[in-house]
Design an enzyme around this catalytic site. Structure first.
Site, PDB file in Angstrom:
ATOM      1  N   CYS A 430     -54.723 -13.941  28.387  1.00  0.00           N
ATOM      2  CA  CYS A 430     -54.531 -12.877  29.372  1.00  0.00           C
ATOM      3  C   CYS A 430     -53.376 -13.158  30.318  1.00  0.00           C
ATOM      4  CB  CYS A 430     -55.820 -12.645  30.148  1.00  0.00           C
ATOM      5  SG  CYS A 430     -56.446 -14.109  31.008  1.00  0.00           S
ATOM      6  N   HIS A 474     -59.996 -14.536  34.267  1.00  0.00           N
ATOM      7  CA  HIS A 474     -59.144 -13.481  33.708  1.00  0.00           C
ATOM      8  C   HIS A 474     -57.951 -13.270  34.632  1.00  0.00           C
ATOM      9  CE1 HIS A 474     -58.321 -10.251  30.956  1.00  0.00           C
ATOM     10  NE2 HIS A 474     -58.313  -9.333  31.918  1.00  0.00           N
ATOM     11  N   ASP A 490     -54.299  -3.728  33.099  1.00  0.00           N
ATOM     12  CA  ASP A 490     -54.771  -4.926  32.399  1.00  0.00           C
ATOM     13  C   ASP A 490     -54.197  -4.919  30.990  1.00  0.00           C
ATOM     14  OD1 ASP A 490     -56.027  -7.115  31.393  1.00  0.00           O
ATOM     15  OD2 ASP A 490     -58.058  -6.507  31.944  1.00  0.00           O
TER      16      ASP A 490
END
Length: 677
Positions: A430, A474, A490
């Site tokens: 991520c 994250h 995201d």
């Protein structure tokens, strides 16, 4: 007067206690002292088995000097909590090598209680509490064994006696312990022991390089728990905001601090109030509105100041400050579990202002490097009509349509990391996608930043608790759109939407995430009956932490207010404790007054005989045995003596026959003769 020697039975209890009480603090002891502890334990065990000799005075002094050298060289000269605990445990072990008398054994047992207390400093979990209670029980049993006859009974009987005594003592302490826990005022510490500088637990850091979050996401440590009152957001909406990284030097992302900003933008930032505040912000930064969710967070120790919250922070809470980056920060590092309830407000993003220095901060990039990525960003920006929101969607489409892969084991990327990721490897976690996304946004003049925190978490419906592990860490991005404020993007959702919807464990289980297999113990805890047991224990652990460990001054005062309805807390507590003390003393007095030693049937009959003789004018003198008493009565009154002598002879025959079982016929005959006297 010399102290009696300690029995082998008591020594065995102390050896067991030494091992047990040391286990909770074993991980904080320097590795260099562990061989010394093992040596002393094995040496004392050999002495117990009769295969070892006691160390001489010279050897004991040599061991003390050696232990001091090991402790000081491993811990340094700076005093710390670990140093104090190491000295305590080392002295505890060395004392065992000179324990010969009961006095020595008592000293060792008392040191053991202090070691148990030291274990509380490092862990307050329910399992740890139960284990430490067991350690206290073993130490109490050891003290009981010191005063038990060494060879008076079989080992099984001695063990039962020690366990019975220990259980009775511990049960007696329960009422008093509860009363003291509930009503004794919670005061601040009288002194403080410094924590080692820079000591931080596993968790997020205020800096980030590609790969950092991927490594953290392979940790199964607990990050925090959040309990909701009312609706609970679905997993894909649980973005737990912790840090905002807005400084980039070409290799590493980091969060801004006030001192750095004052140096970067002299004259543009007036004072601290431009960056952080301890008061709710509604005049100049943003406006607030009622929040959608009501919850409280129980955060595990991290050694950091960041406090995770759900979404953007609108206002501070006690002992915290809210930052211009819409995150919450504690006044001091979190070295113990902290229970807090974020302000039940959310940000009206359209009202967020963007001063010129903050805009410049979130657009800054190194002047060179990652040329290909800059060119790609200009191309995508032109295709999106030079619209910031459209640009964000265009980059998301680019990640979705091109062959990018989501992995916990990304390849090593050296110089020009963004170019390496976008055009060569195309494999990352991520933080790779968030970093590349923000870089492209900034390269076309759009303010953007990286947010790190946690996504999702395991939901326990019975308690309405969300349990978040470090592996749920994250990273995502935010861009500034005029008139709309900060908007979350995201990029992971474009590459691996399963991470958002299913969670990292489900992705690995279905083979959609490149990583080694999940550990077997963790996998068992996620399936079938093991999952039910684990979640049940987790509920107990949460209740323990919230109701017992977090029963601090504020909760105590709230309880006293509910109980008495006034705010004179200390006078109430003094009154309650005084009443309880009087009650305990009264109960103890009544118990002591009416407690009588149990009499066997022979003693009952003899006391009945003495009362009859006393009524007839014959009183047994102190130290006078039954036979002598009967002979004296016979000399004074032959008629009474003729009746008494057969009774006494029968009593002696029945009471002192040496039989384990009472002869009921003799006892009945004796009772009849006493009645006929």
């Amino acid at each position: 007067m010399d102290s009696p020697s300690v029995s082998r039975y008591a020594t065995l209890w102390l050896l067991i206690a030494q091992v047990m009480v040391t286990l909770p603090v074993l991980e904080v002891l320097p590795i260099s002292v562990l061989p010394l502890l093992m040596l002393t334990l094995m040496w004392r065990a050999l002495i117990w088995f009769g295969r070892g000799a006691w160390p001489s005075d010279f050897l004991r002094r040599l061991l003390v000097v050696l232990s001091l050298i090991l402790v000081v060289t491993s811990s340094g000269l700076q005093f710390s909590l670990e140093l104090a605990v190491t000295f305590l445990v080392t002295g505890y072990a060395l004392k065992m090598l000179e324990m010969k008398t009961r006095r020595d054994a008592l000293v060792i047992a008392y040191i053991g209680f202090f070691v148990v207390g030291a274990g509380v400093i490092y862990s307050l979990s329910l399992l740890q509490a139960l284990f430490q209670l067991l350690c206290v029980g073993v130490l109490v049993a050891a003290i009981h064994a010191m005063y038990s006859p060494a060879n008076s009974s079989a080992p099984s009987s001695a063990l039962k006696g020690s366990l019975r005594f220990t259980s009775f003592i511990l049960l007696q302490t329960v009422p008093l312990t509860l009363a003291l826990f509930i009503f004794v005022p919670r005061l601040g510490p009288l002194w403080a022991v410094p924590w080692p500088e820079g000591e931080a637990k596993t968790g997020l850091s205020d800096t980030m390089q590609p790969g950092d979050v991927a490594r953290l996401s392979q940790s199964y440590d607990l990050a925090f728990r959040a309990q909701f009152t009312g609706p609970v957001p679905p997993a894909r909406e649980r973005y737990w905001r912790a840090l905002v990284l807005d400084q980039y030097d070409g290799e590493q992302w980091r969060q801004s601090d006030l001192i750095r900003l004052l140096n970067q933008y002299p004259g543009e930032i007036d004072d601290e109030r431009s960056w952080q505040s301890t008061l709710p912000i509604s005049d100049g930064w943003w406006q607030v509105k009622p929040g959608q969710y009501n919850y409280e967070v129980l955060l595990e120790p991290s050694g950091q100041q960041w406090l995770p919250v759900l979404g953007m922070v609108a206002a501070s809470i006690p002992e915290t400050r809210v930052l211009r980056t819409l995150r919450l920060e504690a006044d001091k590092p979190v070295f113990e579990r902290r229970l807090y309830q974020p302000a039940q407000q959310s940000v009206v993003v359209e009202t967020i202002t963007m001063p010129s220095w903050l805009r410049a901060l979130n657009k800054s990039l190194p002047s060179d490097g990652n040329v290909q990525s800059r060119i790609l960003a200009q191309q995508l920006f032109a295709e999106s009509g030079r619209n910031p929101a459209a640009m964000g969607k265009r980059v998301m489409d680019y990640f979705n349509q091109e062959p990018f892969y989501y992995t916990l084991s990304p390849p090593l990327m050296e110089q020009n990391e963004v170019d390496q990721f976008l055009f060569v490897h195309r494999r990352g976690f991520c933080e790779h996608y968030a970093s590349s996304f923000v870089f492209m946004m900034r390269s076309v003049g759009i303010p953007a930043r990286i947010v790190t925190g946690y996504l999702g978490g395991e939901y326990l419906p019975e308690e309405q608790v969300v349990r978040v592990l470090q592996r749920d860490a994250h990273a995502w991005a935010e861009i500034w759109v005029e008139g709309q404020g900060w908007i979350r993007f995201d990029p992971t959702a474009a590459v691996a939407p399963e991470r958002i919807d299913l969670g990292i464990d489900e992705m690995i289980d279905q083979g959609r995430l490149l990583q080694g297999r999940i550990p077997l113990a963790y996998r068992f805890g996620q399936t079938g009956v093991f999952k039910s047991v684990r979640q049940g224990w987790e509920r107990l652990e949460y209740r323990w932490q919230k109701s017992v460990v977090q029963y601090q001054q504020e909760k105590q005062q709230s309880f006293m207010r509910d109980l008495f309805g006034t705010s004179s807390f200390y006078w109430q507590q003094i009154g309650v404790l005084g009443a309880l003390l009087a009650l305990f003393l009264m109960l103890y007095g009544v118990f002591a007054l009416f407690q009588r030693p149990a009499l066997n049937p022979h003693q009952v009959l003899w006391l009945r005989l003495e009362r009859k003789l006393f009524a007839k004018g014959f009183e047994r003198q102190a130290g006078e045995g039954p036979k002598n008493f009967a002979l004296r009565v016979n000399a004074e009154n032959a008629l009474m003596g003729a009746q008494l002598l057969p009774i006494v002879d029968l009593y002696i025959l029945s009471a002192y026959s040496g039989r384990k079982r009472i002869n009921k016929q003799l006892l009945d005959q004796l009772s009849k003769m006493i009645k006929q006297l």
